[in-house]
Enzyme design. Sequence first.
Site, PDB file in Angstrom:
ATOM      1  N   LYS A 140      80.847  36.403  86.692  1.00  0.00           N
ATOM      2  CA  LYS A 140      82.235  36.028  86.390  1.00  0.00           C
ATOM      3  C   LYS A 140      82.580  34.690  87.028  1.00  0.00           C
ATOM      4  CE  LYS A 140      84.245  40.434  85.260  1.00  0.00           C
ATOM      5  NZ  LYS A 140      84.628  41.671  85.885  1.00  0.00           N
ATOM      6  N   LYS A 174      76.894  43.295  77.291  1.00  0.00           N
ATOM      7  CA  LYS A 174      77.664  44.543  77.395  1.00  0.00           C
ATOM      8  C   LYS A 174      78.899  44.538  76.479  1.00  0.00           C
ATOM      9  CE  LYS A 174      80.723  45.539  80.777  1.00  0.00           C
ATOM     10  NZ  LYS A 174      81.403  46.001  81.997  1.00  0.00           N
ATOM     11  N   LYS A 190      85.814  45.315  77.430  1.00  0.00           N
ATOM     12  CA  LYS A 190      87.212  45.241  76.997  1.00  0.00           C
ATOM     13  C   LYS A 190      87.876  43.954  77.451  1.00  0.00           C
ATOM     14  CE  LYS A 190      88.538  48.745  80.241  1.00  0.00           C
ATOM     15  NZ  LYS A 190      88.137  48.232  81.543  1.00  0.00           N
TER      16      LYS A 190
END
Length: 328
Positions: A112, A193, A196
Amino acid sequence: MKERLYTAAKPTGRLTLGNYVGAVDNWLKMQEEYDSIFCVADLHSLTVNIDPKELRDNSYAVMANYLACGLDPNKCTLYYQSQVPAHTALCWLLDCVTSMGEASRMTAYKEKAQSNKNVSVGLFNYPMLMAADILLYDAKYVPIGEDQRQHLELARNLAIRFNNKYGETFVVPQGVYQKVGAKIYNLQNPTKKMSKSDFDNSGNILLEDPIDVIKQKIKRAVTDSDSKIIYDPENKPGVSNLLSIYSVLAKKSMKECEAFFDGKNYGALKNEVSDIVIATIEPIQQKFMYYMNNKDEIEKIATQGAERIEAEADKKVKLVKERMGLIF
Ligand code: AMP
């Protein structure tokens, strides 16, 4: 007495089919057997840059989906992380027994941080807050997807280190992983992956997607130029991902799935996956709408859940403080 189980999802977006297959499907069975706590980890959502209105909407939606999927407040505890202040209190205490080195090795943080210039201290602290969530409640079992394995290992290490240094205080938790479906991938990029938190949801199926959108997304799922329907994640990630989804939802072993699809083409595989996904999601969507139209019911359930566990969490923080030498 039933053994304790703890897990959570963070409302950074709307729940995906990956969350359902990799996590919630398993939770439904586990709530029958364990003293289960299912949290909506709203404090964890603040680790990404999220608009307050979006966070509030997502927080209602994740709890509405928990309930719509079948988590039952008469069998388990459902609450929002921010309702119990002990989470952040324990997080600080655990921060002080975590080394910079081990926290810096967390791959979720590194990934991230690479794709985002404005990384918050909160994002770095995410795994220690997750450890606090779990250790507060003496959870023995933590059902999670593969993506959380490293964070769970950290929670275990912190519990062991703390117990060794200050005396037996925490239960050392065990991760529980699905044999199949522990990681569901993006339908457009089956090595990434299903998440959401993505900006582009063309490869993610959201539990709230309209039925025709779900059909289209599965129809367009990336496969390969071969024609064999076999489970081979390394060489056939797209087909293997569809097989994993089918296997969990149809409650068939991978061997049974391969036998079922033997001699069939990719079109047939996609049709079967589409049918089973829709049969699973359609009834959830109806119940979801009910809860979204009755948010006071969500608030009542979450408040009752938080009240049920708050005293236990406070007691644990008090014990940790005492062990560490704090006077109050
Ligand atoms: P999160 O989406 O990070 O809030 O995670 C909620 C739960 O869903 C955790 O147990 C995750 O490990 C699991 N999970 C999230 N995404 C996936 C996925 N693509 N496949 C399988 N499990 C997942």
